[in-house]
Structures are given as C-alpha cells and as structure tokens.
Design an enzyme around this catalytic site. Structure first.
Site, PDB file in Angstrom:
ATOM      1  N   ASP A  17     -10.320  60.184 -25.407  1.00 31.52           N
ATOM      2  CA  ASP A  17     -10.744  59.850 -26.762  1.00 31.52           C
ATOM      3  C   ASP A  17     -11.969  58.948 -26.785  1.00 31.52           C
ATOM      4  O   ASP A  17     -12.958  59.245 -27.464  1.00 31.52           O
ATOM      5  CB  ASP A  17      -9.607  59.164 -27.519  1.00 31.52           C
ATOM      6  CG  ASP A  17      -8.423  60.085 -27.765  1.00 31.52           C
ATOM      7  OD1 ASP A  17      -8.403  61.186 -27.185  1.00 31.52           O
ATOM      8  OD2 ASP A  17      -7.521  59.699 -28.514  1.00 31.52           O
ATOM      9  N   ARG A  99      -2.456  44.822 -28.941  1.00 29.91           N
ATOM     10  CA  ARG A  99      -3.531  45.148 -29.882  1.00 29.91           C
ATOM     11  C   ARG A  99      -4.226  43.938 -30.488  1.00 29.91           C
ATOM     12  O   ARG A  99      -5.451  43.942 -30.639  1.00 29.91           O
ATOM     13  CB  ARG A  99      -3.005  46.066 -30.981  1.00 29.91           C
ATOM     14  CG  ARG A  99      -2.526  47.439 -30.524  1.00 29.91           C
ATOM     15  CD  ARG A  99      -3.221  47.935 -29.295  1.00 29.91           C
ATOM     16  NE  ARG A  99      -2.959  49.338 -29.002  1.00 29.91           N
ATOM     17  CZ  ARG A  99      -3.177  49.897 -27.833  1.00 29.91           C
ATOM     18  NH1 ARG A  99      -3.630  49.150 -26.832  1.00 29.91           N
ATOM     19  NH2 ARG A  99      -2.952  51.179 -27.633  1.00 29.91           N
ATOM     20  N   ASP A 128      -1.752  52.015 -34.311  1.00 25.09           N
ATOM     21  CA  ASP A 128      -2.764  51.174 -33.673  1.00 25.09           C
ATOM     22  C   ASP A 128      -3.976  50.941 -34.559  1.00 25.09           C
ATOM     23  O   ASP A 128      -4.607  49.881 -34.501  1.00 25.09           O
ATOM     24  CB  ASP A 128      -3.188  51.778 -32.340  1.00 25.09           C
ATOM     25  CG  ASP A 128      -2.188  51.513 -31.240  1.00 25.09           C
ATOM     26  OD1 ASP A 128      -1.360  50.589 -31.408  1.00 25.09           O
ATOM     27  OD2 ASP A 128      -2.221  52.208 -30.210  1.00 25.09           O
ATOM     28  N   SER A 181      -0.249  61.499 -24.014  1.00 21.66           N
ATOM     29  CA  SER A 181      -0.908  60.341 -24.589  1.00 21.66           C
ATOM     30  C   SER A 181      -0.186  59.112 -24.064  1.00 21.66           C
ATOM     31  O   SER A 181       0.999  58.925 -24.352  1.00 21.66           O
ATOM     32  CB  SER A 181      -0.830  60.402 -26.123  1.00 21.66           C
ATOM     33  OG  SER A 181      -1.400  59.241 -26.686  1.00 21.66           O
TER      34      SER A 181
END
Length: 406
Positions: A17, A99, A128, A181
C-alpha cells in the site's frame, strides 16, 4: 487542497500500500514526499525500506527511520497494561496502541521538515484511519491529512498489484496470491484477509509467524518470575530489563510455549464486524502477571473500580482517543492506583497456558493471614458478621414486609 500541498509526510512501511501511495502522492498532488518509518519492534530489516524509497525518487534527507521501540513500550504499552486493558473481552490492542505514537511522529516530522500535510495507508473501511487522524489533529489542529484510500479507485489488492506492475514498483508477495494484510510491532502481529474473511473457516496452520503451535510446544513447562514496580515489570528471573527488552524477552518465552494466539470477530469503530487473528505472546503473560500482582496489593474497591472503567478505557484506545482528555483523566486514575503494585509473581508456561504459581510483596501486600486464616485466630470475631449481613439485607427485609418479594 491539492494546490495547497507542497510537501507531505507519509507513514511508510515499504509494503504494497504505502509503496504505491508514495508514487501516487507525487503524481496526484505534484508534491514533495517525506517518508517516515518507525521501528516499533516489527522485527524487520529497515535498510531495504530506505533503499526502496530512494529508488522511488525520495531524497535521502527526506527519509526518516526512527527506532521507537523503547518509547513505544515505556510510554504506550506499559501505561495500557497498568489498566489490564482488553477490548471486547479478548483483544490486547496491539495494533491500536501503536497508532498514536506513529501519529505523534508524523506531526513532529511535518513540523521539522515544514511539510503541509501527512498521509497514511489506512483504508476507508478500517479503524486505523481514525486513529492516525484523531491523533494528528489532537497534536496539530491545522495539519492536513491525505488518505489515498478515500480518494483513489485502487480499491482491491489486485488493482494495487496491477498499479505496482505498471510503475515498476517492487512488491514482495506470496506466490500465486495476495499476501495477508498484516501488522506487526513489539506487542503483537495481526492477520486479516484471504480465508479469514469467512469467520467459519479456520486459519491456515502456516499463517502464524511468531508462536509455536501449542500442540508442538515443549512437553516440559518453564517457570519464570517477574518483578513489578509501580505496576510495571522491571525484572525477569532476577535480571533488570528496560521496557522494550522486557517485552521482547516475554515474547520469546511466550512464543516458545505457544502462548498468545487469538482468533477474533471484533466490532470496528466504523460500524462493521471484522475477523482477525493475533499473536500477543508477551502481552498475554504480562496481563496474567499484572492481575496476579494487583490481587495482592490493590484495595478491593480500587481493584473493582479499575475493572469497571477498563472497558471504557479500552474503547478509547481502540477508537483512537489516546490523546483525548478523557483517556488522560482515566490514565491519571489508573497510575495513581499503581503506586503500591510492587512485588514478584511466579508463573508457569506450558502449551499455550500461563499459570500463576505465587505472588509476594515485601512492602505492599494487603493479604493478612491473621484475618483470612481458616484456623483459629484472635483478631476476627465471627459474631460481627451477623450484624453486617442484617444491615446489608435491611432493604430486602423492608421490601419483603411490604409485599415486594423477589
């Protein structure tokens, strides 16, 4: 907005990504791209990530690779574990807790490089995007955010791979199919996609990267001792360790004994249910050990209050509110409760299980054998219990006399 963005800081992992996003940002916004890669214990060689960014045209002075392992565990993981934090009864929040740290450094690097915006590779369906952006806006309310997944039409792994091929972007992938993923850091590794999209289908046995299958774990158990100070683990088997060293050591022990696997269907903040698998070996051990230590040193009502607020605290972290005033308020309460959580816990590790063998505190134990013994004692008058029970039953007695029997 596109005309206003001259420079953007991208949270860059070097994977599918974000490698495509790096190229896409330059083409779509015509802006200079700065990459930020965080080492938070994902156990990967990050040199190729930098080399890949250079190959894709990023200037060397615009490539930031930072070792954040100690800060991650000390300032994020440990404070969370002081609360015994578990989301929806099972999830130890390995992705969620990383995060806000990444958001913090995106904003810091944007300030340092005079960038106008930050960017991330989170999808428009996931949690996220919320975590990155809430964190960024809390730290810099004027920051611009570019979320490519909410703008482009590359809405599948196959389209992303086709884009990568067209632009000669090198991507590592499993032969014949797209990779899972995955997200990894020093606390956990997660897996989503492929067969996991059917909640009824068991994960493939070769999916798990960290932990031994509990059936194949050693037939001999292993006993360890963790020492706590103010609610944080400070030594393992008598050896003092820094926070990130502690978690790494517990990960190795837990992985060896098949500890910490989880298959979960969770409720995402954006609304849908999602199935994911997780490995959190060290965190699973820490949770068990910390609760054992608190059982000895925390006052009853303090412990019960912590258990009551924990689900709310877990939801704040899961939903991305790490920097919110409400999370900070709860953290102050939690940290206050940990002043006397000091002592040692002995644990046995065996085929996926963490078993508490004992706990002791020389200075802060509230366990008093004189009061709790089943043998004869001189300090507790058992007749006192009668009045205690009568007073607590008074409302039932009054209601019953009034015809309101249960």
């Amino acid at each position: 907005m596109k005309k206003d963005v001259k420079k953007v800081v991208l949270a860059y992992s070097g994977g599918l990504d974000t490698s495509i996003i790096l190229k896409w940002l330059g083409d779509t916004y015509g802006c200079e791209v700065v990459t930020f890669t965080a080492d938070i214990g994902q156990n990967e060689d990050l040199k190729p990530v930098k080399e890949k960014a250079l190959k894709l045209g990023i200037k060397e002075e615009n490539i930031f690779t930072l070792d954040l392992r100690e800060e991650f565990v000390r300032d994020y993981v440990f404070p969370m574990f002081r609360a015994n934090t578990v989301y929806e009864g099972e999830y130890l929040l390995g992705t969620s807790i990383a995060r806000p740290l990444i958001a913090k450094y995106l904003v810091d690097i944007a300030k340092k490089t005079k960038a106008d915006a930050i960017s991330h590779g989170a999808t428009g369906k996931g949690n996220d995007q919320v975590r990155f952006e809430l964190g960024a806006y809390a730290l810099n309310p004027d920051i611009k955010v570019i979320a490519p997944w909410r703008e482009w039409d590359l809405n599948s792994r196959e389209k992303l791979l086709a884009y990568a091929g067209k632009h000669n972007i090198e991507i590592q992938q499993k032969k014949g199919k797209s990779p899972y993923s995955m997200d990894a850091n020093l606390l956990h590794i997660s897996y989503e996609g492929l067969v996991l999209e059917d909640p009824a289908v068991a994960p493939e046995s070769d999916m798990w990267r960290w932990t031994t299958d509990p059936k194949d774990a050693p037939n001999e158990s292993e006993i360890i001792e963790i020492e706590y100070k103010n609610g944080d683990p400070i030594s393992l088997n008598g050896k003092a360790l820094k926070p990130h060293e502690m978690l790494d050591a517990l990960n190795n022990l837990g992985a060896k004994h098949g500890i910490g696997r989880l298959d979960l269907v969770e409720n995402r903040y954006v609304g849908m249910k999602s199935r994911g698998c997780y490995e959190t070996p060290g965190g699973t051990i820490m949770l068990k050990a910390h609760r054992a230590m608190e059982s000895l040193t925390l006052d009853r009502e303090a412990a019960h209050l912590k258990d009551e607020i924990m689900p709310k605290y877990a939801t704040f972290i899961y939903n991305g509110y790490w920097f919110s005033p409400e999370r900070l308020m709860l953290q102050a309460l939690i940290d206050e409760s940990q002043k006397h959580v000091n002592g040692k816990v002995r644990l046995e590790l065996y085929k996926g299980n963490v078993i508490v063998l004992g706990r002791k505190s020389e200075t802060d134990s509230l366990f008093n054998a004189e009061f709790s013994t089943f043998e004869e004692d001189l300090v507790y008058d058992q007749k006192d219990a009668a009045g205690f029970i009568k007073l607590n039953a008074l409302r039932f007695i009054i209601a019953g006399k009034n015809g309101r029997s249960m």
